[in-house]
Enzyme design. Structure first.
Site, short mmCIF file in Angstrom:
data_model
loop_
_atom_site.label_atom_id
_atom_site.label_comp_id
_atom_site.label_asym_id
_atom_site.label_seq_id
_atom_site.Cartn_x
_atom_site.Cartn_y
_atom_site.Cartn_z
N ARG A 58 -6.91 -1.73 -10.64
CA ARG A 58 -7.05 -1.17 -9.29
C ARG A 58 -8.10 -0.07 -9.27
O ARG A 58 -8.85 0.10 -8.30
CB ARG A 58 -5.69 -0.66 -8.81
N HIS A 108 1.42 9.69 -2.08
CA HIS A 108 1.78 8.80 -3.19
C HIS A 108 0.86 8.98 -4.39
O HIS A 108 0.81 8.12 -5.27
CB HIS A 108 1.76 7.34 -2.73
N GLY A 175 -2.48 0.98 9.77
CA GLY A 175 -2.52 0.04 8.65
C GLY A 175 -1.39 0.21 7.67
O GLY A 175 -1.62 0.16 6.45
N ASN A 201 -2.65 -1.34 14.03
CA ASN A 201 -2.30 -2.26 12.95
C ASN A 201 -2.86 -3.65 13.26
O ASN A 201 -3.24 -3.93 14.40
CB ASN A 201 -0.76 -2.31 12.82
N ALA A 219 -8.60 -2.59 11.47
CA ALA A 219 -8.80 -1.14 11.60
C ALA A 219 -10.28 -0.78 11.74
O ALA A 219 -10.65 0.15 12.46
CB ALA A 219 -8.20 -0.43 10.39
#
Ligand code: BV8
Length: 235
Positions: A58, A108, A175, A201, A219
């Site tokens: 990632r 996060h 989103g 969204n 978006a």
């Protein structure tokens, strides 16, 4: 009466058009990987190499990605709106920063930072992470992990986030599927305080019924239009 204290919550959908996969769309990350194996402390304890490889992949994708018009429009709103705009993201990529957002609350965590599981030290990390890496603060080896919040772990800056939500007059979710808590609960907290709520969204989220308004579409197209309206005197 225009909004003067705005809280924006973004999720993986804001980075989808930058080529970074979402989690719960068809073919998304949770279709490819078992969440329990790669995004929990237990999974990390069972197989740290698998988890580090998951985040290495990632991180490599993140480096190749570029901000899209949605990131740019959010940064523009933060810089030009006469009121206060708080940006909270569930995303761990750095695309909001690279789009020149002045302040980003990464609840996060961040893919491009490392955390030492032994001493709690946090520092920047851009390349691959391996089991032999060591903490520059306590010199431990094998305790270096991505500085991201896994399931079952406490999200970052929750007090600051809740304070902004309690005080906002407009809450906008962009989103995000509304599947993960406590982030998915923010819209109800905002409504309880009398804020207006807007969802932007691709399709209605799990908590769609809690939003007063909805803008559907990619978006990269919908967010610039919304921001233009906010700055062009619409709010
Ligand atoms: C917590 C970081 C206590 C790493 C992530 C049992 C045990 C322990 C906890 C729990 C439990 N059961 C439930 C919980 C709570 C749990 C939870 O909510 N689980 C869910 C599965 C039910 N939550 C936690 O564990 C949290 N911690 O509860 O601690 C606590 C509570 C309160 C206060 C203090 C402490 C920690 C959760 C964080 C987990 N870490 N990721 C990483 O990224 O790898 S979560 C992961 O999901 C990502 O962070 C992601 O951001 C997040 C949410 O996903 P979305 O961003 O919404 O992405 P998704 O794919 O789901 O949706 C994409 C959306 O975009 C869709 O709506 C789609 O339509 C849209 N879209 C797609 N393309 C576009 C688009 N929109 C616009 N344009 C497009 N082009």
């Amino acid at each position: 009466m225009g909004a003067s204290r705005i809280v924006i919550l973004t999720g993986a959908g804001v980075s989808a058009e930058s080529g970074l996969g979402t989690f719960r769309d068809v073919g998304g990350l949770w279709d490819q990987y078992d969440l329990d194996e790669v995004a929990t402390p237990e999974g990390y304890g069972r197989n740290p190499a698998l988890v580090l490889d998951f985040y290495n992949a990632r991180r490599a994708n993140c480096r190749k990605a570029a901000p899209n018009p949605a990131h740019a429009a959010i940064a523009r709103l933060q810089r030009q709106h006469r009121g206060r705009v708080t940006l909270v993201t569930q995303n761990i990529d750095d695309l909001h920063e690279r789009a020149d957002s002045p302040e980003v609350i990464h609840m996060h965590g961040r893919l491009l930072r490392a955390l030492c599981a032994a001493c709690g030290h946090q520092w920047g990390w851009a390349g691959d992470m391996g089991l032999g890496d060591h903490c520059p603060s306590c010199a431990s080896v094998g305790t270096v992990r991505p500085d991201v919040v896994w399931f079952g772990e406490m999200p970052y800056q929750m007090e600051a986030i809740w304070a902004r939500i309690e005080d906002c007059d407009l809450f906008v979710a962009i989103g995000t599927s509304g599947a993960v808590y406590p982030a998915a609960g923010f819209v109800a907290d905002a409504r309880d305080r009398g804020a207006r709520t807007l969802e932007i969204n691709l399709e209605p989220s799990d908590n769609a019924s809690l939003f007063d308004q909805r803008l559907l579409g990619p978006a990269g197209e919908t967010v610039p239009v919304w921001v233009e309206g906010m700055l062009g005197g619409g709010e």
